[in-house]
Design an enzyme around this catalytic site. Sequence first.
Site, PDB file in Angstrom:
ATOM      1  N   PHE A  11       0.806  -1.218   0.000  1.00 47.50           N
ATOM      2  CA  PHE A  11       0.000   0.000   0.000  1.00 47.50           C
ATOM      3  C   PHE A  11       0.847   1.280   0.000  1.00 47.50           C
ATOM      4  O   PHE A  11       0.876   2.035  -0.979  1.00 47.50           O
ATOM      5  CB  PHE A  11      -0.944  -0.038   1.204  1.00 47.50           C
ATOM      6  CG  PHE A  11      -1.565   1.265   1.600  1.00 47.50           C
ATOM      7  CD1 PHE A  11      -2.063   2.145   0.647  1.00 47.50           C
ATOM      8  CD2 PHE A  11      -1.678   1.611   2.946  1.00 47.50           C
ATOM      9  CE1 PHE A  11      -2.648   3.349   1.022  1.00 47.50           C
ATOM     10  CE2 PHE A  11      -2.262   2.796   3.327  1.00 47.50           C
ATOM     11  CZ  PHE A  11      -2.744   3.679   2.369  1.00 47.50           C
ATOM     12  N   ILE A  57      13.258  -9.857   2.006  1.00 48.64           N
ATOM     13  CA  ILE A  57      14.251  -8.961   2.591  1.00 48.64           C
ATOM     14  C   ILE A  57      15.116  -9.668   3.629  1.00 48.64           C
ATOM     15  O   ILE A  57      16.161  -9.146   4.026  1.00 48.64           O
ATOM     16  CB  ILE A  57      13.597  -7.724   3.236  1.00 48.64           C
ATOM     17  CG1 ILE A  57      12.595  -8.127   4.331  1.00 48.64           C
ATOM     18  CG2 ILE A  57      12.952  -6.846   2.183  1.00 48.64           C
ATOM     19  CD1 ILE A  57      12.124  -6.957   5.177  1.00 48.64           C
ATOM     20  N   ALA A  78       7.072  -4.849   5.512  1.00 45.32           N
ATOM     21  CA  ALA A  78       6.787  -5.300   6.878  1.00 45.32           C
ATOM     22  C   ALA A  78       5.527  -6.142   6.873  1.00 45.32           C
ATOM     23  O   ALA A  78       4.631  -5.951   6.052  1.00 45.32           O
ATOM     24  CB  ALA A  78       6.586  -4.105   7.813  1.00 45.32           C
ATOM     25  N   GLU A  79       5.486  -7.079   7.796  1.00 42.14           N
ATOM     26  CA  GLU A  79       4.206  -7.693   8.152  1.00 42.14           C
ATOM     27  C   GLU A  79       3.523  -6.705   9.087  1.00 42.14           C
ATOM     28  O   GLU A  79       4.104  -6.279  10.087  1.00 42.14           O
ATOM     29  CB  GLU A  79       4.433  -9.028   8.855  1.00 42.14           C
ATOM     30  CG  GLU A  79       5.000 -10.116   7.963  1.00 42.14           C
ATOM     31  CD  GLU A  79       3.960 -10.698   7.018  1.00 42.14           C
ATOM     32  OE1 GLU A  79       2.758 -10.405   7.184  1.00 42.14           O
ATOM     33  OE2 GLU A  79       4.363 -11.440   6.101  1.00 42.14           O
ATOM     34  N   THR A 119       6.022   2.783  12.680  1.00 43.15           N
ATOM     35  CA  THR A 119       4.635   3.056  13.042  1.00 43.15           C
ATOM     36  C   THR A 119       4.547   3.701  14.419  1.00 43.15           C
ATOM     37  O   THR A 119       5.418   3.488  15.281  1.00 43.15           O
ATOM     38  CB  THR A 119       3.828   1.742  13.052  1.00 43.15           C
ATOM     39  OG1 THR A 119       2.531   1.978  13.597  1.00 43.15           O
ATOM     40  CG2 THR A 119       4.511   0.673  13.889  1.00 43.15           C
ATOM     41  N   ASP A 120       3.478   4.452  14.647  1.00 43.08           N
ATOM     42  CA  ASP A 120       3.248   5.013  15.979  1.00 43.08           C
ATOM     43  C   ASP A 120       2.822   3.940  16.982  1.00 43.08           C
ATOM     44  O   ASP A 120       2.831   4.179  18.195  1.00 43.08           O
ATOM     45  CB  ASP A 120       2.215   6.134  15.932  1.00 43.08           C
ATOM     46  CG  ASP A 120       0.867   5.720  15.363  1.00 43.08           C
ATOM     47  OD1 ASP A 120       0.713   4.554  14.950  1.00 43.08           O
ATOM     48  OD2 ASP A 120      -0.048   6.575  15.320  1.00 43.08           O
ATOM     49  N   GLU A 121       2.489   2.748  16.500  1.00 41.34           N
ATOM     50  CA  GLU A 121       2.045   1.685  17.408  1.00 41.34           C
ATOM     51  C   GLU A 121       3.161   1.187  18.324  1.00 41.34           C
ATOM     52  O   GLU A 121       2.891   0.499  19.313  1.00 41.34           O
ATOM     53  CB  GLU A 121       1.434   0.530  16.618  1.00 41.34           C
ATOM     54  CG  GLU A 121       0.164   0.930  15.902  1.00 41.34           C
ATOM     55  CD  GLU A 121      -0.555  -0.240  15.258  1.00 41.34           C
ATOM     56  OE1 GLU A 121      -0.724  -1.277  15.926  1.00 41.34           O
ATOM     57  OE2 GLU A 121      -0.944  -0.114  14.078  1.00 41.34           O
ATOM     58  N   TYR A 146       2.869  -7.547  16.242  1.00 41.71           N
ATOM     59  CA  TYR A 146       3.231  -6.620  15.166  1.00 41.71           C
ATOM     60  C   TYR A 146       4.014  -5.435  15.702  1.00 41.71           C
ATOM     61  O   TYR A 146       5.135  -5.156  15.276  1.00 41.71           O
ATOM     62  CB  TYR A 146       1.971  -6.139  14.442  1.00 41.71           C
ATOM     63  CG  TYR A 146       2.181  -4.858  13.668  1.00 41.71           C
ATOM     64  CD1 TYR A 146       3.192  -4.757  12.711  1.00 41.71           C
ATOM     65  CD2 TYR A 146       1.383  -3.740  13.899  1.00 41.71           C
ATOM     66  CE1 TYR A 146       3.400  -3.577  12.009  1.00 41.71           C
ATOM     67  CE2 TYR A 146       1.582  -2.561  13.192  1.00 41.71           C
ATOM     68  CZ  TYR A 146       2.597  -2.482  12.257  1.00 41.71           C
ATOM     69  OH  TYR A 146       2.798  -1.317  11.574  1.00 41.71           O
ATOM     70  N   LYS A 150       8.048  -4.256  15.229  1.00 41.13           N
ATOM     71  CA  LYS A 150       8.410  -2.967  14.639  1.00 41.13           C
ATOM     72  C   LYS A 150       9.264  -2.154  15.609  1.00 41.13           C
ATOM     73  O   LYS A 150      10.220  -1.477  15.199  1.00 41.13           O
ATOM     74  CB  LYS A 150       7.165  -2.185  14.229  1.00 41.13           C
ATOM     75  CG  LYS A 150       6.469  -2.727  13.002  1.00 41.13           C
ATOM     76  CD  LYS A 150       7.359  -2.703  11.761  1.00 41.13           C
ATOM     77  CE  LYS A 150       7.676  -1.305  11.279  1.00 41.13           C
ATOM     78  NZ  LYS A 150       8.505  -1.321  10.042  1.00 41.13           N
ATOM     79  N   TYR A 203     -15.466  -2.792  15.168  1.00 44.26           N
ATOM     80  CA  TYR A 203     -14.998  -3.467  16.381  1.00 44.26           C
ATOM     81  C   TYR A 203     -15.570  -2.787  17.624  1.00 44.26           C
ATOM     82  O   TYR A 203     -15.443  -1.564  17.798  1.00 44.26           O
ATOM     83  CB  TYR A 203     -13.481  -3.390  16.479  1.00 44.26           C
ATOM     84  CG  TYR A 203     -12.708  -4.437  15.708  1.00 44.26           C
ATOM     85  CD1 TYR A 203     -13.049  -5.779  15.767  1.00 44.26           C
ATOM     86  CD2 TYR A 203     -11.590  -4.078  14.959  1.00 44.26           C
ATOM     87  CE1 TYR A 203     -12.321  -6.733  15.094  1.00 44.26           C
ATOM     88  CE2 TYR A 203     -10.838  -5.026  14.280  1.00 44.26           C
ATOM     89  CZ  TYR A 203     -11.213  -6.351  14.347  1.00 44.26           C
ATOM     90  OH  TYR A 203     -10.486  -7.292  13.683  1.00 44.26           O
ATOM     91  N   ARG A 210      -7.716   6.837  16.146  1.00 45.29           N
ATOM     92  CA  ARG A 210      -6.514   6.772  15.321  1.00 45.29           C
ATOM     93  C   ARG A 210      -6.251   8.157  14.733  1.00 45.29           C
ATOM     94  O   ARG A 210      -7.169   8.946  14.516  1.00 45.29           O
ATOM     95  CB  ARG A 210      -6.676   5.738  14.191  1.00 45.29           C
ATOM     96  CG  ARG A 210      -6.903   4.320  14.698  1.00 45.29           C
ATOM     97  CD  ARG A 210      -5.711   3.800  15.476  1.00 45.29           C
ATOM     98  NE  ARG A 210      -5.909   2.459  16.022  1.00 45.29           N
ATOM     99  CZ  ARG A 210      -6.209   2.205  17.284  1.00 45.29           C
ATOM    100  NH1 ARG A 210      -6.405   3.214  18.138  1.00 45.29           N
ATOM    101  NH2 ARG A 210      -6.339   0.970  17.709  1.00 45.29           N
ATOM    102  N   ASP A 268     -14.746  -7.044  19.763  1.00 43.74           N
ATOM    103  CA  ASP A 268     -13.458  -6.355  19.674  1.00 43.74           C
ATOM    104  C   ASP A 268     -12.323  -7.368  19.691  1.00 43.74           C
ATOM    105  O   ASP A 268     -12.473  -8.501  20.163  1.00 43.74           O
ATOM    106  CB  ASP A 268     -13.303  -5.400  20.856  1.00 43.74           C
ATOM    107  CG  ASP A 268     -12.401  -4.219  20.536  1.00 43.74           C
ATOM    108  OD1 ASP A 268     -11.740  -4.260  19.484  1.00 43.74           O
ATOM    109  OD2 ASP A 268     -12.369  -3.270  21.336  1.00 43.74           O
ATOM    110  N   ARG A 269     -11.164  -6.961  19.141  1.00 49.10           N
ATOM    111  CA  ARG A 269     -10.024  -7.868  19.145  1.00 49.10           C
ATOM    112  C   ARG A 269      -9.256  -7.731  20.463  1.00 49.10           C
ATOM    113  O   ARG A 269      -9.312  -6.686  21.128  1.00 49.10           O
ATOM    114  CB  ARG A 269      -9.106  -7.590  17.965  1.00 49.10           C
ATOM    115  CG  ARG A 269      -8.312  -6.316  18.035  1.00 49.10           C
ATOM    116  CD  ARG A 269      -7.207  -6.327  16.963  1.00 49.10           C
ATOM    117  NE  ARG A 269      -6.453  -5.101  16.996  1.00 49.10           N
ATOM    118  CZ  ARG A 269      -6.400  -4.213  16.008  1.00 49.10           C
ATOM    119  NH1 ARG A 269      -7.083  -4.417  14.909  1.00 49.10           N
ATOM    120  NH2 ARG A 269      -5.673  -3.122  16.127  1.00 49.10           N
TER     121      ARG A 269
END
Length: 330
Positions: A11, A57, A78-79, A119-121, A146, A150, A203, A210, A268-269
Amino acid sequence: MKVLVTGGAGFIGANFVHQTHESYPDADVTVLDKLTYAGNTDSLSGLDRVRLVRGDIADADVVDPLVAESDVVVHFAAESHNDNSLNDPSPFVTTNLVGTFTLLEAVRRHGVRYHHISTDEVYGDLELDDPAKFTETTPYNPSSPYSSTKAGSDLLVRAWVRSFGVEATISNCSNNYGPYQHIEKFIPRQITNLIDGIRPKLYGAGLNVRDWIHVRDHNTAVWRIIERGTIGETYLIGADGEKNNKEVVELILELMGHDPGDYDHVADRPGHDMRYAIDNTRLRTQLGWEPTFSDFRSGLADTIEWYRRHEDWWRPRKAEVEAKYARTGQ
């Protein structure tokens, strides 16, 4: 200029390749992509001076010669899907950690400029009523396989800069939306479901917040960092686009001519982060970057129109994605 883009059929990477082609028409771009479910060669169709190499990679024999011939490596691969990381964390460890290590060793050997997309995560989440935002000095507190892998990849980059003098920068970005995003993701899934007459899914209560940024703005920031950023620095990329998931679904419904309440709630997850928010002060003040899509509504309308006009791009994968979600009740 020779640019190696890892994950360039995904993406954000594919959008980066398109924007590089527009802004630097004399650049030669090589895309290295494993072409898993998230990679799509159709996302690169019609581009000249772009070479696609299918490879991993984490495979040094593939990576090393591509890095050796490059002036800059931009690492998007990335995954990245949280749900998938909860079902099977192993690909996340291999791609996000071993893959980043492999690239860092190659750029160290060949003295190539490297930019690392993150990522901000990695910072975990914020309380809904907390006025604070993430900054470059916020401690890491990842909550999923994930985001933890990262975070680990970011730390590898920092170590290779300090220990080996690798010329690298890092950017941590908020949630992207826009063209070429896989239809399993939140925004394109809702858009394509509505095109097909399917009620959107949300969810839980949908209160998770976000910080949304249009993918074009993300990538202009990446190029600004590559060209003007300070080696060893981290820059946070965001467009002050905080919205909770409920607001996003309701706005999609409104923009597509539906009742804003016409959606279903699903379970929800586990460990779902509550809020992300980016403080982009360093990027704005030091590098002079500003987003083009400062209004989320206009950016979302632009994205909806893209998916309407490019059904040939997403249609072949739609049934498979919805069948997968149906098996989990989502």
